[in-house]
Design an enzyme around this catalytic site. Structure first.
Site, mmCIF file in Angstrom:
data_model
loop_
_atom_site.group_PDB
_atom_site.id
_atom_site.type_symbol
_atom_site.label_atom_id
_atom_site.label_comp_id
_atom_site.label_asym_id
_atom_site.label_seq_id
_atom_site.Cartn_x
_atom_site.Cartn_y
_atom_site.Cartn_z
ATOM 1 N N LEU A 150 -0.723 -6.816 5.285
ATOM 2 C CA LEU A 150 -1.227 -7.161 3.940
ATOM 3 C C LEU A 150 -1.442 -5.478 3.214
ATOM 4 O O LEU A 150 -1.839 -4.826 3.467
ATOM 5 C CB LEU A 150 -2.127 -8.128 2.974
ATOM 6 C CG LEU A 150 -1.806 -8.958 3.729
ATOM 7 C CD1 LEU A 150 -2.773 -10.077 3.426
ATOM 8 C CD2 LEU A 150 -1.033 -9.950 2.661
ATOM 9 N N ASP A 151 -0.189 -5.856 1.403
ATOM 10 C CA ASP A 151 -1.181 -4.491 1.134
ATOM 11 C C ASP A 151 -2.391 -4.277 0.948
ATOM 12 O O ASP A 151 -2.690 -5.072 0.837
ATOM 13 C CB ASP A 151 0.180 -4.181 0.223
ATOM 14 C CG ASP A 151 1.452 -4.095 0.305
ATOM 15 O OD1 ASP A 151 1.934 -3.438 1.209
ATOM 16 O OD2 ASP A 151 1.906 -3.931 -1.194
ATOM 17 N N ARG A 152 -2.667 -2.712 0.783
ATOM 18 C CA ARG A 152 -4.002 -2.596 0.699
ATOM 19 C C ARG A 152 -4.499 -2.891 -0.501
ATOM 20 O O ARG A 152 -6.205 -3.593 -0.432
ATOM 21 C CB ARG A 152 -4.672 -0.800 1.026
ATOM 22 C CG ARG A 152 -5.939 -0.099 0.515
ATOM 23 C CD ARG A 152 -5.863 1.433 0.090
ATOM 24 N NE ARG A 152 -5.287 1.630 -0.614
ATOM 25 C CZ ARG A 152 -5.860 1.670 -2.143
ATOM 26 N NH1 ARG A 152 -7.063 1.719 -2.175
ATOM 27 N NH2 ARG A 152 -5.586 1.982 -3.090
#
Length: 324
Positions: A150-152
């Site tokens: 997942l993106d940060r």
């Protein structure tokens, strides 16, 4: 015609440090360039570090070792194909002050509910302050690996695998679209936007460019967008996002293309100035809420639901982009 099997690299002679594996470097095969590298030091100076002084300091500290744990010295000869390991020097990182709850754990997988601002795996300036490093340390699972990412800035459910030999089976679920994923987002409400609808477009992301963009051509990204309900007082609504594909920034790009960019998005519709390090006040209101799949190892049917709420922090709707 039979294919030659690659010889796997030897095991790392250095232990993990703060949940981070050592870097493995294999010296290039013999060629014109290797003539200028009589020693390993010469290669490291030429290809790895910003200065000879940096390499000499690291060599003096015994940072680089070969497969049997022998430290590399300034006189170690260059041998094509030689493996060298080291721990990359790291700058201090600002701690992400949010818990990382474990939703499920067995002998094969770990599922966590990742907070906003915590990267999934080490990348760029986020190394020890990542979900992977934290879980390896806290759960004492040094071989733990991420099945996806997942993106940060995105919160929600992430699947990790306990055994490296089984990781490919779980990654295949994502590759073959055998994972059911539901996201939830907060964005401006528009009464003229007909929903539900499926958005299809071609998204491309260039290396070194912060944003992805939609371009003409065969669609490679597909998202079903549904309106759940207004999120509360004000012009903000709650949306269910069902991605069929997994392009970089896909959900953010598709919501922006509909004229309802996600609340807290620092890139769409316009790139904002970076916030100060450690400023966690304005998260991207995007949550990986549901993750469902049939376990390829155990055969169990799993369905996990995030306990996080996007409206726990005040949500301020961004200005919608100008009409096109």
């Amino acid at each position: 015609m039979s294919r030659r099997r690659r010889t796997p690299p030897p095991p790392a002679p250095l232990p993990q440090r703060d949940g981070i594996d050592p870097v493995r470097l294999r010296l290039p095969a013999a060629g014109p360039a290797t003539a200028s590298w009589p020693t390993v030091r010469d290669h490291l100076v030429d290809r790895l570090a910003p200065s000879a002084d940096t390499v000499d300091a690291l060599l003096g500290a015994g940072v680089f070792v070969t497969a049997d744990g022998t430290p590399v010295t300034p006189r170690t000869p260059y041998v094509p194909g030689l493996y060298v390991w080291f721990h990359r020097p790291r700058a201090p990182e600002t701690p992400v002050p949010f818990p990382l709850p474990v939703v499920y754990r067995d002998e094969h997988i770990v599922v966590v509910d990742k907070p906003h601002f915590l990267a999934t795996t080490p990348r760029g300036g986020h190394i020890t302050e990542t979900a992977l490093a934290r879980l390896r340390r806290d759960l004492d699972l040094p071989a733990l690996g991420a099945a996806h990412r997942l993106d940060r800035l995105t919160a929600g459910l992430v699947l990790f695998t306990v055994r490296p030999a089984e990781r490919g089976a779980y990654q295949t679920l994502f590759r073959d679209k055998q994972i059911h994923k539901e996201y939830e987002g907060l964005a401006p409400y528009r009464d003229d936007l007909e929903l539900p609808r499926t958005v299809r477009s071609r998204i491309e992301k260039e290396r070194g460019v912060l944003t992805a963009r939609e371009v003409p051509g065969e669609p490679n990204a597909e998202t079903r967008v549904e309106l759940i309900a207004p999120a509360g007082p004000g012009p903000v609504a709650r949306y269910r996002l069902l991605p069929r594909t997994g392009r970089t920034h896909q959900l953010r790009v598709h919501m922006n293309s509909l004229g309802v960019p996600l609340v807290g998005d620092p890139l769409y519709p316009v790139v904002r100035d970076p916030v100060a390090d450690g400023d966690f006040r304005e998260p991207l209101r995007l949550l990986a809420r549901v993750l469902g799949f049939t376990d390829p190892v155990t055969g169990l049917r799993h369905r996990f639901v995030s306990a996080r709420r996007l409206d726990e922090a005040p949500a301020r709707a961004p200005e919608p982009p100008p009409a096109r």
